[in-house]
Design an enzyme around this catalytic site. Structure first.
Site, PDB file in Angstrom:
ATOM      1  N   ARG A  53      -2.127   2.696  -3.307  1.00  0.00           N
ATOM      2  CA  ARG A  53      -2.600   4.222  -3.827  1.00  0.00           C
ATOM      3  C   ARG A  53      -2.597   4.300  -5.284  1.00  0.00           C
ATOM      4  NH1 ARG A  53       0.377   7.972  -2.832  1.00  0.00           N
ATOM      5  NH2 ARG A  53       2.083   6.752  -3.064  1.00  0.00           N
ATOM      6  N   THR A  54      -1.520   3.813  -6.083  1.00  0.00           N
ATOM      7  CA  THR A  54      -1.306   4.037  -7.412  1.00  0.00           C
ATOM      8  C   THR A  54      -2.708   3.249  -8.125  1.00  0.00           C
ATOM      9  OG1 THR A  54       0.990   4.128  -7.357  1.00  0.00           O
ATOM     10  CG2 THR A  54      -0.200   3.785  -9.376  1.00  0.00           C
ATOM     11  N   LYS A  82       1.770 -19.362 -11.843  1.00  0.00           N
ATOM     12  CA  LYS A  82       2.007 -20.736 -12.222  1.00  0.00           C
ATOM     13  C   LYS A  82       3.143 -20.596 -13.176  1.00  0.00           C
ATOM     14  CE  LYS A  82      -2.708 -21.761 -11.782  1.00  0.00           C
ATOM     15  NZ  LYS A  82      -4.044 -21.689 -12.527  1.00  0.00           N
ATOM     16  N   ARG A 103       2.054  -2.377 -13.356  1.00  0.00           N
ATOM     17  CA  ARG A 103       3.082  -2.031 -12.408  1.00  0.00           C
ATOM     18  C   ARG A 103       3.908  -3.259 -12.010  1.00  0.00           C
ATOM     19  NH1 ARG A 103       3.577   2.088  -8.451  1.00  0.00           N
ATOM     20  NH2 ARG A 103       5.187   1.770  -7.028  1.00  0.00           N
ATOM     21  N   HIS A 131       7.694   6.042 -14.039  1.00  0.00           N
ATOM     22  CA  HIS A 131       6.256   6.164 -13.315  1.00  0.00           C
ATOM     23  C   HIS A 131       5.520   7.381 -14.087  1.00  0.00           C
ATOM     24  CE1 HIS A 131       2.903   5.759 -11.227  1.00  0.00           C
ATOM     25  NE2 HIS A 131       3.310   6.008  -9.916  1.00  0.00           N
TER      26      HIS A 131
END
Ligand SMILES: [Zn+2]
Lengths: 305, 148
Positions: A53-54, A82, A103, A131
């Site tokens: 959603r974000t 990696k 995020r 956030h």
């Protein structure tokens, strides 16, 4: 407050003037201004943990403004897998885009990214820490309905111990001296240091263990999920979660003007029958994420002033 | 015998009144391992404190910004700047604005705990002492501070 070139990592770096700037710009965008103003700009969404959603909300905000989007979600197929360090990834991607949204599951990752990026970094969640655009859209939604953030009475319900959205929003509201109610089981109380910080900023705080006696006391009830994982004893969990479930009759008991907010996604803490009530504004709240993120992108890119 | 007599120096910095056995930690924080001649005294008796350590750094005049870094482990230390065999300046330790790579973050999910990067703490309150991690934003109180 000039946002040009600035990273948006934490609510703690912002003041009421910055919030006002974001709220006013978001409103202008919602009213139809500034379409296409980010044409030719590129956003990179770096999602080291999934949050559909974000991510979609940022990508949609960027595209509505006429800009482009690159990025990844999850680290399964990227060079991160990696063993590339976060700092190297950020330094490289900085050269591919005009702004980064990150995020990451680790707290402080967005700060580290902002220290190493040549472009503005917007924190879309770093573990349990911050956030900020969630807080902006929460403030925007409140401000849309109640024009004065200093006089509304806001109750926070549920998991106040781990709830990132609650921590940031309560902090932001404390800058307006908004009176706050913290409603949670003992086990999930707001952390002491935050309560102190919020009180020092000037909010009057009421800490209670349930909604009893709060009828007509609140203008907004901000509900968050109580997570099973926090409880050792499942019977205890069922008991507590049951007491914190919002049904139609709970809403009615809080008075006809109460507005119910939730950062979403929800599980079963708000009964679906509540959705149809005028009091439920959580989907409207989620939709406000678009104009608010448009505003933030436009401001940090210096296209909006 | 007075500690000063043992430590008589002509040029340099003397850090006195370090809580006993913290001298090596002070040297570590100040990054003095390879900075020329050091003389270290551990466990002197002191009028002001139970037992104290003293460090003498020859031919180096430490600045206030440098010595303030040891405020968490030696808050009552005194700094003596010696020039030409004379005491030129005597000063106390004060709290700096921030601590870089001195304090350990207690949050196991902080980027500074997970990756090998320098910790940064800002002082949010001086009395009582409260620090905030610049990365994960958790606060730690004076009694909880762990030196790296
Ligand atoms: Zn930390």
């Amino acid at each position: 407050m000039d946002f040009t070139g600035k990273s948006i990592v934490s609510i703690r770096e912002l003041d009421k003037d910055s919030f006002l700037k974001i709220l006013v710009t978001s409103k202008e965008i919602k009213d139809g201004k500034y379409a296409d103003c980010l044409r030719g700009k590129l956003l990179a969404t770096l999602f080291f943990e999934p949050s559909t959603r974000t991510r979609l909300s940022f990508e949609s905000a960027m595209r509505y403004m006429g800009g482009g989007v690159i990025g990844f979600a999850g680290t399964e197929y990227t060079s991160v897998k990696k063993g590339e360090t976060l700092v190297d990834t950020i330094k490289t991607v900085s050269g591919y885009c005009d702004v980064i949204v990150i995020r990451h599951p680790v707290e402080g990752a967005a700060r580290l990214a902002s220290e190493n990026a040549g472009v503005p970094v917007i924190n879309a969640g770093d573990g349990a820490n911050q956030h900020p655009t969630q807080t902006f859209l929460d403030l925007f939604t409140m401000n849309e309905i109640f024009s004065d953030l200093s006089t509304i009475r806001v109750g926070f319900l549920g998991d106040l111990k781990y709830g990132r959205a609650v921590h940031s929003l309560a902090y932001a509201l404390s800058l307006y001296n908004t009176p706050l109610w913290f409603i949670s089981p003992e086990l999930l109380k707001m952390p002491e240091y935050l309560v102190e910080e919020i009180r020092e900023n000037g909010s009057r705080i009421h800490e209670v263990e349930n909604l009893e006696g709060l009828d007509e006391q609140l203008d907004i009830l901000y509900v968050t999920r109580i997570q099973k994982e926090r409880f050792g004893d499942m019977q205890e969990y069922e008991k507590v979660a049951g007491c914190f479930r919002i049904t139609k009759s709970v809403v009615e008991s809080l008075g006809e003007n109460i507005k119910i907010m939730h950062p979403l996604p929800r599980v079963d803490e708000i009964d679906q029958e509540v959705d149809t009530l005028e009091n439920a504004i959580y989907f409207k709240q989620a939709h406000n994420g678009i104009p608010v993120r448009q505003a933030v992108l436009g401001l940090v890119l210096g296209v909006l002033q | 015998m007075k500690a000063y007599k043992v430590f008589a120096i002509n040029e340099g910095t003397v850090i006195d009144h370090i809580p006993s056995t913290k001298a090596l930690k002070v040297i570590d924080i100040l990054g003095l391992e390879n900075e020329g001649i050091l003389t270290i005294g551990i466990g002197f008796s002191s009028e002001k404190m139970d037992k104290k350590d003293i460090i003498k750094i020859e031919n180096k005049y430490l600045k206030k910004e440098e010595t303030d870094k040891i405020s968490l482990i030696a808050p009552n230390a005194t700094i003596n700047i010696i020039k030409n065999g004379e005491l030129k300046e005597k000063r106390k330790i004060e709290l700096p604005e921030e601590y870089i790579n001195i304090v350990k973050c207690r949050n196991p999910n902080c980027i500074t705990s997970v990756k090998d990067i320098k910790t940064k703490f800002k002082i949010v309150s001086r009395s009582p002492l409260i620090l905030r991690c610049l990365y994960c934003e958790r606060v730690i109180k004076a009694g909880e501070v762990e030196i790296l």
